[in-house]
Motif scaffolding. Structure first.
Motif, PDB file in Angstrom:
ATOM      1  N   ASP A 177       0.808  -1.218   0.000  1.00 41.25           N
ATOM      2  CA  ASP A 177       0.000   0.000   0.000  1.00 41.25           C
ATOM      3  C   ASP A 177       0.844   1.273   0.000  1.00 41.25           C
ATOM      4  O   ASP A 177       0.423   2.293  -0.525  1.00 41.25           O
ATOM      5  CB  ASP A 177      -0.910   0.036   1.235  1.00 41.25           C
ATOM      6  CG  ASP A 177      -1.968  -1.043   1.190  1.00 41.25           C
ATOM      7  OD1 ASP A 177      -2.569  -1.243   0.113  1.00 41.25           O
ATOM      8  OD2 ASP A 177      -2.199  -1.696   2.226  1.00 41.25           O
TER       9      ASP A 177
ATOM     10  N   ASN B 202      -1.710  -2.668   4.648  1.00 37.84           N
ATOM     11  CA  ASN B 202      -2.816  -2.522   5.587  1.00 37.84           C
ATOM     12  C   ASN B 202      -3.751  -3.712   5.397  1.00 37.84           C
ATOM     13  O   ASN B 202      -4.290  -3.914   4.311  1.00 37.84           O
ATOM     14  CB  ASN B 202      -3.562  -1.209   5.346  1.00 37.84           C
ATOM     15  CG  ASN B 202      -2.686  -0.019   5.651  1.00 37.84           C
ATOM     16  OD1 ASN B 202      -2.121   0.078   6.730  1.00 37.84           O
ATOM     17  ND2 ASN B 202      -2.534   0.880   4.684  1.00 37.84           N
ATOM     18  N   VAL B 203      -3.926  -4.499   6.426  1.00 39.21           N
ATOM     19  CA  VAL B 203      -4.706  -5.731   6.340  1.00 39.21           C
ATOM     20  C   VAL B 203      -6.146  -5.421   6.744  1.00 39.21           C
ATOM     21  O   VAL B 203      -6.415  -5.127   7.904  1.00 39.21           O
ATOM     22  CB  VAL B 203      -4.099  -6.833   7.238  1.00 39.21           C
ATOM     23  CG1 VAL B 203      -4.886  -8.128   7.090  1.00 39.21           C
ATOM     24  CG2 VAL B 203      -2.629  -7.051   6.885  1.00 39.21           C
ATOM     25  N   SER B 204      -7.043  -5.496   5.779  1.00 38.54           N
ATOM     26  CA  SER B 204      -8.451  -5.161   5.995  1.00 38.54           C
ATOM     27  C   SER B 204      -9.303  -6.427   6.027  1.00 38.54           C
ATOM     28  O   SER B 204      -9.006  -7.402   5.332  1.00 38.54           O
ATOM     29  CB  SER B 204      -8.928  -4.255   4.853  1.00 38.54           C
ATOM     30  OG  SER B 204     -10.330  -4.151   4.851  1.00 38.54           O
ATOM     31  N   ILE B 205     -10.379  -6.402   6.778  1.00 39.65           N
ATOM     32  CA  ILE B 205     -11.323  -7.522   6.790  1.00 39.65           C
ATOM     33  C   ILE B 205     -11.927  -7.720   5.401  1.00 39.65           C
ATOM     34  O   ILE B 205     -12.443  -8.790   5.073  1.00 39.65           O
ATOM     35  CB  ILE B 205     -12.429  -7.335   7.860  1.00 39.65           C
ATOM     36  CG1 ILE B 205     -13.281  -8.620   8.020  1.00 39.65           C
ATOM     37  CG2 ILE B 205     -13.325  -6.159   7.499  1.00 39.65           C
ATOM     38  CD1 ILE B 205     -12.547  -9.812   8.512  1.00 39.65           C
ATOM     39  N   ASN B 206     -11.845  -6.711   4.545  1.00 33.11           N
ATOM     40  CA  ASN B 206     -12.393  -6.780   3.191  1.00 33.11           C
ATOM     41  C   ASN B 206     -11.479  -7.505   2.200  1.00 33.11           C
ATOM     42  O   ASN B 206     -11.814  -7.592   1.019  1.00 33.11           O
ATOM     43  CB  ASN B 206     -12.694  -5.369   2.671  1.00 33.11           C
ATOM     44  CG  ASN B 206     -13.792  -4.721   3.461  1.00 33.11           C
ATOM     45  OD1 ASN B 206     -14.790  -5.355   3.790  1.00 33.11           O
ATOM     46  ND2 ASN B 206     -13.609  -3.461   3.795  1.00 33.11           N
ATOM     47  N   GLU B 207     -10.343  -8.038   2.659  1.00 31.84           N
ATOM     48  CA  GLU B 207      -9.456  -8.778   1.764  1.00 31.84           C
ATOM     49  C   GLU B 207     -10.227  -9.982   1.205  1.00 31.84           C
ATOM     50  O   GLU B 207     -11.005 -10.621   1.928  1.00 31.84           O
ATOM     51  CB  GLU B 207      -8.210  -9.273   2.511  1.00 31.84           C
ATOM     52  CG  GLU B 207      -7.389  -8.194   3.185  1.00 31.84           C
ATOM     53  CD  GLU B 207      -6.620  -7.303   2.224  1.00 31.84           C
ATOM     54  OE1 GLU B 207      -6.497  -7.640   1.027  1.00 31.84           O
ATOM     55  OE2 GLU B 207      -6.136  -6.260   2.682  1.00 31.84           O
TER      56      GLU B 207
ATOM     57  N   PRO C  58      -7.094  -9.233  10.564  1.00 34.09           N
ATOM     58  CA  PRO C  58      -7.696  -8.008  10.039  1.00 34.09           C
ATOM     59  C   PRO C  58      -7.476  -6.850  11.012  1.00 34.09           C
ATOM     60  O   PRO C  58      -7.582  -7.014  12.228  1.00 34.09           O
ATOM     61  CB  PRO C  58      -9.188  -8.356   9.939  1.00 34.09           C
ATOM     62  CG  PRO C  58      -9.230  -9.845   9.838  1.00 34.09           C
ATOM     63  CD  PRO C  58      -8.063 -10.335  10.655  1.00 34.09           C
ATOM     64  N   GLY C  59      -7.133  -5.697  10.471  1.00 30.91           N
ATOM     65  CA  GLY C  59      -6.860  -4.518  11.283  1.00 30.91           C
ATOM     66  C   GLY C  59      -5.378  -4.318  11.544  1.00 30.91           C
ATOM     67  O   GLY C  59      -4.961  -3.244  11.972  1.00 30.91           O
TER      68      GLY C  59
ATOM     69  N   GLN D 141      -1.410  -3.754  10.660  1.00 34.49           N
ATOM     70  CA  GLN D 141      -0.612  -3.085   9.644  1.00 34.49           C
ATOM     71  C   GLN D 141       0.712  -3.840   9.561  1.00 34.49           C
ATOM     72  O   GLN D 141       1.481  -3.860  10.524  1.00 34.49           O
ATOM     73  CB  GLN D 141      -0.383  -1.611   9.976  1.00 34.49           C
ATOM     74  CG  GLN D 141       0.310  -0.867   8.851  1.00 34.49           C
ATOM     75  CD  GLN D 141       0.417   0.612   9.142  1.00 34.49           C
ATOM     76  OE1 GLN D 141       1.130   1.013  10.054  1.00 34.49           O
ATOM     77  NE2 GLN D 141      -0.294   1.416   8.364  1.00 34.49           N
TER      78      GLN D 141
END
Length: 156
Positions: free
Chosen positions: A26, A42-47, A107-108, A110
């Protein structure tokens, strides 16, 4: 004089051939061509992988942590060569050694990825890589890679 640079997502897209859903970097916080890079994921739950890995306890797959470290290494290689990715340049893995996973990435989180050049000879690269979350080591590996030019079919 050592030049330290940072990169936003638009600059990253100029240096990596990856696109969604495989683009893992990112931001680049710092890059010293010929030496090292520090990048963020950035690790998102939306991955796209979280619904299946795992539905009730989402964990970033280890292979994608390795991929993130490889993409940071690729940026370092391209910046070291003062080059950019293009349609006929591909960055291939040729080996992974000493891969270790110390903690799950959730998730959440970095993910901070560090890569440094161990050697570069005759088109072959070896990088020492580490991934951290909140200052704690979550993964490390030595990656061997090569940059290759490929034949791109002409579209008519």
């Amino acid at each position: 004089m050592i030049t330290v640079t940072s990169m936003d997502i638009n600059q990253i897209l100029q240096h990596l051939p990856h696109r969604y859903p495989m683009l893992m970097i990112d931001r680049v916080l710092e890059c010293v061509p010929g030496e090292r890079v520090l990048a963020l994921k950035n690790v998102s739950i939306n991955e796209p992988y979280f619904p299946g890995h795992y539905p009730h306890q989402p964990v970033m797959p280890g292979v994608l942590i390795i991929e993130t470290m490889a993409q940071a290494s690729a940026i370092l290689a391209f910046k070291t060569l003062n080059d950019r990715s293009n349609d006929d340049t591909v960055y291939y893995f040729v080996g992974i050694e000493g891969a270790r996973f110390k903690k799950p990435v959730l998730p959440g989180d970095q993910l901070q990825v560090e890569a440094s050049i161990v050697y570069h000879k005759r088109g072959m690269w070896r990088f020492k890589t580490r991934a951290m979350v909140d200052g704690q080591l979550v993964s490390e590996a030595e990656l061997m890679c090569t940059l290759r030019t490929i034949d791109v079919p002409v579209q008519q």
